[in-house]
Design a protein around this motif. Structure first.
Motif, short mmCIF file in Angstrom:
data_model
loop_
_atom_site.label_atom_id
_atom_site.label_comp_id
_atom_site.label_asym_id
_atom_site.label_seq_id
_atom_site.Cartn_x
_atom_site.Cartn_y
_atom_site.Cartn_z
N SER A 118 40.95 45.10 43.44
CA SER A 118 41.26 43.78 42.87
C SER A 118 39.98 43.12 42.40
O SER A 118 38.90 43.39 42.93
N SER A 129 47.14 35.57 34.53
CA SER A 129 46.33 34.71 33.66
C SER A 129 47.05 33.42 33.31
O SER A 129 48.27 33.33 33.40
N CYS A 169 40.15 33.16 32.14
CA CYS A 169 41.23 34.06 31.70
C CYS A 169 41.11 34.36 30.21
O CYS A 169 41.25 35.51 29.78
N PRO A 211 41.53 34.03 36.66
CA PRO A 211 42.29 35.27 36.53
C PRO A 211 42.21 36.07 37.83
O PRO A 211 41.28 35.92 38.61
N THR A 214 43.05 40.17 38.80
CA THR A 214 43.42 41.45 38.22
C THR A 214 43.51 42.48 39.33
O THR A 214 42.63 42.56 40.18
N TYR A 274 49.21 48.60 31.23
CA TYR A 274 48.73 47.22 31.37
C TYR A 274 49.90 46.26 31.41
O TYR A 274 50.83 46.34 30.60
N ASN A 325 47.42 41.87 35.51
CA ASN A 325 46.52 40.74 35.34
C ASN A 325 47.30 39.44 35.37
O ASN A 325 48.27 39.27 34.64
N LEU A 354 47.54 48.29 35.70
CA LEU A 354 46.61 47.17 35.76
C LEU A 354 47.42 45.90 35.55
O LEU A 354 47.99 45.68 34.49
N ASN A 414 50.61 42.00 31.94
CA ASN A 414 50.05 40.66 32.07
C ASN A 414 51.12 39.71 32.59
O ASN A 414 52.19 39.59 32.02
#
Length: 148
Positions: free
Chosen positions: A123, A42, A50, A109, A111, A74, A40, A38, A76
């Motif tokens: 998405s 931001s 976000c 954001p 993702t 995850y 993301n 995942l 970011n």
């Protein structure tokens, strides 16, 4: 002079190799554990949606279970604006590279759920309308469908 140029080239190559480490590590971990990634994008200190996404979904127990139960890795890619929140040059470069590849429109954001090869499975533009439980459930269902 050649030695100096060679040294500079080696240093530059080592920085570019390090810049991809987090994403390459995420792909390797995901492959080893049969997880999804995942990713993301931001703006942690300027993008209100976000900040809400992180507070209302990513920082919840329902979401964290996705990581502890080997559903996702995850990652970011943050783009803070405030001077006090700036990232290391290597991390900035990696995030920019990820954005060049996955977020060319510059959405925040944004993702993405990726397979172990980095292929986009799903998405979400902006703040997902689901709560943390529904968001987590959707990710679990996508992972289950990957097994079939």
């Amino acid at each position: 002079m050649r030695t100096l140029l060679l040294g500079i080239t080696i240093v530059m190559l080592s920085f570019s190799a390090k810049a991809q480490n987090r994403f390459e590590d995420a792909k390797k971990t995901a492959a080893d554990k049969k997880e999804l990634i995942l990713l993301n994008f931001s703006g942690s200190d300027w993008c209100i949606p976000c900040i809400k996404l992180h507070k209302n979904i990513i920082e919840t127990e329902d979401f964290k279970k996705l990581e502890t139960e080997n559903v996702i890795v995850y990652l970011n890619a943050d783009f803070p604006r405030n001077k006090k929140n700036q990232l290391s040059p290597e991390l900035k470069k990696e995030n920019a590279s990820l954005a060049d590849h996955y977020n060319q429109k510059g959405l925040f954001p944004y993702t993405l759920l990726l397979d172990t090869e980095g292929k986009v499975l799903k998405s979400w533009e902006g703040l997902p309308s689901e709560n943390a439980l529904a968001f987590s459930k959707e990710i679990r269902e996508i992972k289950e469908n990957q097994k079939q």
